[in-house]
Design a protein around this motif. Structure first.
Motif, PDB file in Angstrom:
ATOM      1  N   ALA A   1      -3.815  -5.464  -2.295  1.00  0.00           N
ATOM      2  CA  ALA A   1      -2.373  -5.528  -2.554  1.00  0.00           C
ATOM      3  C   ALA A   1      -2.076  -6.591  -3.602  1.00  0.00           C
ATOM      4  O   ALA A   1      -2.655  -7.669  -3.582  1.00  0.00           O
TER       5      ALA A   1
ATOM      6  N   MET B   1      -1.047  -1.587  -5.672  1.00  0.00           N
ATOM      7  CA  MET B   1      -2.421  -1.996  -5.408  1.00  0.00           C
ATOM      8  C   MET B   1      -3.125  -2.325  -6.723  1.00  0.00           C
ATOM      9  O   MET B   1      -2.849  -1.733  -7.758  1.00  0.00           O
TER      10      MET B   1
ATOM     11  N   GLU C   1       0.830  -1.206   0.000  1.00  0.00           N
ATOM     12  CA  GLU C   1       0.000   0.000   0.000  1.00  0.00           C
ATOM     13  C   GLU C   1       0.868   1.260   0.000  1.00  0.00           C
ATOM     14  O   GLU C   1       0.583   2.224  -0.704  1.00  0.00           O
TER      15      GLU C   1
END
Length: 79
Positions: free
Chosen positions: A48, A34, A29
């Motif tokens: 993720a 992502m 993150e």
């Protein structure tokens, strides 16, 4: 004895995966790794992407720990 070894290695790998997965998710993150929903991606929120390392690292660490154990305690390396 061998069955206990396999159970211990599986248990250790599982516990490491449970511990490492949230760390990898936070790290992804921060770096912006992502997967954002849209197009073919149906998940409701960004997730993720580096899930593979979150499972590969515990396996490798477990293998290394049991290799060290047998390296210094003697005996065959069964994993």
């Amino acid at each position: 004895m061998v069955t206990l070894l396999y159970a211990a290695s599986a248990g250790l790998a599982f516990l490491l995966a449970v511990a490492i997965t949230p760390l990898v998710a936070r790290f992804a993150e921060r770096l912006g790794l992502m997967d954002v929903p849209g197009g073919r991606r149906n998940h409701p929120k960004p997730i993720a992407r580096p899930g593979g390392p979150a499972r590969a690292v515990p396996f490798r660490l477990t293998s290394f720990v049991f290799w060290l154990h047998y390296r210094f305690a003697g005996g065959p390396f069964l994993i």
